[in-house]
Design a protein around this motif. Structure first.
Motif, PDB file in Angstrom:
ATOM      1  N   GLY A 184       0.828  -1.193   0.000  1.00 52.05           N
ATOM      2  CA  GLY A 184       0.000   0.000   0.000  1.00 52.05           C
ATOM      3  C   GLY A 184       0.867   1.248   0.000  1.00 52.05           C
ATOM      4  O   GLY A 184       2.082   1.178   0.226  1.00 52.05           O
ATOM      5  N   PRO A 185       0.275   2.412  -0.251  1.00 49.62           N
ATOM      6  CA  PRO A 185       1.058   3.650  -0.364  1.00 49.62           C
ATOM      7  C   PRO A 185       1.742   4.080   0.929  1.00 49.62           C
ATOM      8  O   PRO A 185       2.670   4.884   0.896  1.00 49.62           O
ATOM      9  CB  PRO A 185       0.008   4.688  -0.803  1.00 49.62           C
ATOM     10  CG  PRO A 185      -1.300   4.108  -0.379  1.00 49.62           C
ATOM     11  CD  PRO A 185      -1.158   2.624  -0.481  1.00 49.62           C
ATOM     12  N   GLY A 186       1.288   3.544   2.083  1.00 45.44           N
ATOM     13  CA  GLY A 186       1.909   3.928   3.336  1.00 45.44           C
ATOM     14  C   GLY A 186       3.180   3.171   3.674  1.00 45.44           C
ATOM     15  O   GLY A 186       3.909   3.560   4.588  1.00 45.44           O
ATOM     16  N   PHE A 187       3.476   2.094   2.934  1.00 44.77           N
ATOM     17  CA  PHE A 187       4.680   1.316   3.232  1.00 44.77           C
ATOM     18  C   PHE A 187       5.895   2.059   2.675  1.00 44.77           C
ATOM     19  O   PHE A 187       5.904   2.442   1.507  1.00 44.77           O
ATOM     20  CB  PHE A 187       4.579  -0.082   2.622  1.00 44.77           C
ATOM     21  CG  PHE A 187       5.461  -1.090   3.295  1.00 44.77           C
ATOM     22  CD1 PHE A 187       5.060  -1.680   4.481  1.00 44.77           C
ATOM     23  CD2 PHE A 187       6.684  -1.442   2.749  1.00 44.77           C
ATOM     24  CE1 PHE A 187       5.862  -2.625   5.111  1.00 44.77           C
ATOM     25  CE2 PHE A 187       7.497  -2.375   3.370  1.00 44.77           C
ATOM     26  CZ  PHE A 187       7.090  -2.970   4.563  1.00 44.77           C
ATOM     27  N   PRO A 188       6.929   2.277   3.488  1.00 48.61           N
ATOM     28  CA  PRO A 188       8.006   3.216   3.099  1.00 48.61           C
ATOM     29  C   PRO A 188       9.036   2.647   2.135  1.00 48.61           C
ATOM     30  O   PRO A 188      10.181   2.387   2.485  1.00 48.61           O
ATOM     31  CB  PRO A 188       8.637   3.564   4.453  1.00 48.61           C
ATOM     32  CG  PRO A 188       8.428   2.346   5.297  1.00 48.61           C
ATOM     33  CD  PRO A 188       7.089   1.801   4.879  1.00 48.61           C
ATOM     34  N   THR A 189       8.631   2.465   0.887  1.00 53.47           N
ATOM     35  CA  THR A 189       9.578   2.077  -0.155  1.00 53.47           C
ATOM     36  C   THR A 189      10.119   3.290  -0.905  1.00 53.47           C
ATOM     37  O   THR A 189      11.025   3.149  -1.736  1.00 53.47           O
ATOM     38  CB  THR A 189       8.932   1.129  -1.180  1.00 53.47           C
ATOM     39  OG1 THR A 189       7.850   1.807  -1.817  1.00 53.47           O
ATOM     40  CG2 THR A 189       8.440  -0.146  -0.510  1.00 53.47           C
ATOM     41  N   GLY A 190       9.552   4.464  -0.662  1.00 52.43           N
ATOM     42  CA  GLY A 190       9.972   5.650  -1.398  1.00 52.43           C
ATOM     43  C   GLY A 190       9.429   5.712  -2.809  1.00 52.43           C
ATOM     44  O   GLY A 190       9.972   6.427  -3.660  1.00 52.43           O
ATOM     45  N   LEU A 205      11.001  -4.429   6.572  1.00 53.15           N
ATOM     46  CA  LEU A 205      10.614  -5.709   7.157  1.00 53.15           C
ATOM     47  C   LEU A 205      11.617  -6.154   8.225  1.00 53.15           C
ATOM     48  O   LEU A 205      11.227  -6.680   9.272  1.00 53.15           O
ATOM     49  CB  LEU A 205      10.509  -6.779   6.069  1.00 53.15           C
ATOM     50  CG  LEU A 205       9.400  -6.591   5.031  1.00 53.15           C
ATOM     51  CD1 LEU A 205       9.411  -7.749   4.036  1.00 53.15           C
ATOM     52  CD2 LEU A 205       8.035  -6.483   5.693  1.00 53.15           C
ATOM     53  N   VAL A 206      12.901  -5.935   7.967  1.00 51.75           N
ATOM     54  CA  VAL A 206      13.927  -6.297   8.947  1.00 51.75           C
ATOM     55  C   VAL A 206      13.784  -5.445  10.207  1.00 51.75           C
ATOM     56  O   VAL A 206      13.776  -5.948  11.337  1.00 51.75           O
ATOM     57  CB  VAL A 206      15.334  -6.141   8.330  1.00 51.75           C
ATOM     58  CG1 VAL A 206      16.408  -6.306   9.409  1.00 51.75           C
ATOM     59  CG2 VAL A 206      15.557  -7.159   7.217  1.00 51.75           C
ATOM     60  N   ASN A 207      13.652  -4.134  10.032  1.00 55.05           N
ATOM     61  CA  ASN A 207      13.581  -3.228  11.177  1.00 55.05           C
ATOM     62  C   ASN A 207      12.316  -3.429  11.996  1.00 55.05           C
ATOM     63  O   ASN A 207      12.304  -3.167  13.210  1.00 55.05           O
ATOM     64  CB  ASN A 207      13.671  -1.777  10.701  1.00 55.05           C
ATOM     65  CG  ASN A 207      15.033  -1.448  10.118  1.00 55.05           C
ATOM     66  OD1 ASN A 207      16.032  -2.089  10.443  1.00 55.05           O
ATOM     67  ND2 ASN A 207      15.083  -0.463   9.233  1.00 55.05           N
ATOM     68  N   ALA A 208      11.244  -3.881  11.329  1.00 58.11           N
ATOM     69  CA  ALA A 208       9.992  -4.157  12.035  1.00 58.11           C
ATOM     70  C   ALA A 208       9.990  -5.525  12.705  1.00 58.11           C
ATOM     71  O   ALA A 208       9.028  -5.883  13.398  1.00 58.11           O
ATOM     72  CB  ALA A 208       8.810  -4.046  11.076  1.00 58.11           C
ATOM     73  N   GLY A 209      11.053  -6.301  12.476  1.00 56.49           N
ATOM     74  CA  GLY A 209      11.145  -7.624  13.072  1.00 56.49           C
ATOM     75  C   GLY A 209      10.258  -8.665  12.410  1.00 56.49           C
ATOM     76  O   GLY A 209       9.964  -9.703  13.011  1.00 56.49           O
ATOM     77  N   GLY A 253      13.331  -1.865  -3.577  1.00 57.24           N
ATOM     78  CA  GLY A 253      13.471  -3.196  -3.009  1.00 57.24           C
ATOM     79  C   GLY A 253      14.268  -3.181  -1.712  1.00 57.24           C
ATOM     80  O   GLY A 253      13.922  -3.876  -0.744  1.00 57.24           O
ATOM     81  N   ALA A 254      15.343  -2.389  -1.690  1.00 54.34           N
ATOM     82  CA  ALA A 254      16.149  -2.291  -0.473  1.00 54.34           C
ATOM     83  C   ALA A 254      15.343  -1.678   0.667  1.00 54.34           C
ATOM     84  O   ALA A 254      15.440  -2.124   1.823  1.00 54.34           O
ATOM     85  CB  ALA A 254      17.405  -1.465  -0.749  1.00 54.34           C
ATOM     86  N   ALA A 255      14.538  -0.662   0.354  1.00 55.88           N
ATOM     87  CA  ALA A 255      13.715  -0.033   1.390  1.00 55.88           C
ATOM     88  C   ALA A 255      12.644  -0.987   1.893  1.00 55.88           C
ATOM     89  O   ALA A 255      12.345  -1.040   3.096  1.00 55.88           O
ATOM     90  CB  ALA A 255      13.079   1.246   0.842  1.00 55.88           C
ATOM     91  N   PHE A 256      12.051  -1.755   0.977  1.00 55.17           N
ATOM     92  CA  PHE A 256      11.051  -2.754   1.360  1.00 55.17           C
ATOM     93  C   PHE A 256      11.665  -3.771   2.320  1.00 55.17           C
ATOM     94  O   PHE A 256      11.104  -4.073   3.385  1.00 55.17           O
ATOM     95  CB  PHE A 256      10.532  -3.442   0.094  1.00 55.17           C
ATOM     96  CG  PHE A 256       9.510  -4.524   0.326  1.00 55.17           C
ATOM     97  CD1 PHE A 256       8.172  -4.211   0.478  1.00 55.17           C
ATOM     98  CD2 PHE A 256       9.896  -5.854   0.384  1.00 55.17           C
ATOM     99  CE1 PHE A 256       7.225  -5.208   0.690  1.00 55.17           C
ATOM    100  CE2 PHE A 256       8.961  -6.854   0.586  1.00 55.17           C
ATOM    101  CZ  PHE A 256       7.622  -6.532   0.750  1.00 55.17           C
TER     102      PHE A 256
END
Length: 224
Positions: free
Chosen positions: A24-30, A116-120, A109-112
């Motif tokens: 969705g647009p709120g997920f921070p992929t830039g 996920l990593v930072n959110a655990g 892709g790196a931001a995605f």
């Protein structure tokens, strides 16, 4: 590089919520920073109204990166090992024409993955966006077809948002274009779910050239 096997199969409600959040647009992929070459076509007057933009977007989804990325996502979802994911990542980069489109798929892709990593949620390496999404969906136990639908919708939504602001279009016209795309998104998702690497290919040369021209635009809002 390693994939993470799902330990618990999520419920249907959990699947919908997770896919809506990830794609969705709120997920921070830039994604808001990348126009996929659309900024060039708008600046040159080649895309100047709603019908013209709708044709441009349909071409990208059916004959360009929209379709190819969906196939790559499906291949990543089916990948059984890290070596296959590495090969798919190289292919995804090779299919992106020009340095800006390379950066577009790799940065998102790196931001995605980092989110996920930072959110655990998952331990996911940086990969081009369709490879990252496919790999993450498999690891999280998310079904391929629904992942493809939401991925394609998210791709289209970002480009519609750019068109609404910069052609400009009205919000209602932008939403009408997006609503009209639903049958096409379903069709491409269905096709991609059955496709393999031999089915990759495209013929959106105008949009690809626009992405290359973008590097030399005197005034740029977007990174591609």
């Amino acid at each position: 590089m390693a994939t993470v096997a799902p330990t618990v199969m999520p419920t249907e409600a959990a699947i919908l919520l997770r896919l809506a959040r990830w794609l969705g647009p709120g997920f921070p992929t830039g994604a808001f920073a990348w126009s996929h070459g659309l900024e060039t076509d708008i600046a040159a007057g080649r895309v100047s109204d709603g019908p013209g933009f709708a044709r441009w977007l349909r071409a990208i989804i059916t004959k360009g990166a929209g379709r190819n990325d969906a196939i790559l996502l499906a291949c990543a979802w089916r990948a059984q090992d890290a070596a296959t994911l590495d090969e798919l990542a190289d292919l995804a980069t090779a299919l992106a024409p020009g340095s800006e489109r390379h950066a577009e798929t790799r940065a998102q892709g790196a931001a995605f993955a980092a989110t996920l990593v930072n959110a655990g949620e998952l331990d996911l390496p940086a990969l081009p966006l369709p490879i990252a999404v496919g790999s993450a969906a498999r690891a999280a136990g998310l079904p391929l077809h629904e992942t493809l639908l939401l991925h394609l919708q998210n791709f289209a939504m970002n480009l519609v948002t750019i068109a609404v602001r910069h052609i400009p279009l009205g919000q209602s016209e932008g939403q009408a274009i997006l609503a009209d795309l639903a049958p096409l998104i379903i069709e491409i998702a269905d096709e991609a779910a059955r496709s393999g690497l031999d089915d990759l290919g495209g013929c959106t040369l105008g949009a690809d050239l626009a992405s290359l021209e973008h590097e030399n635009l005197p005034t740029r809002i977007f990174r591609s």
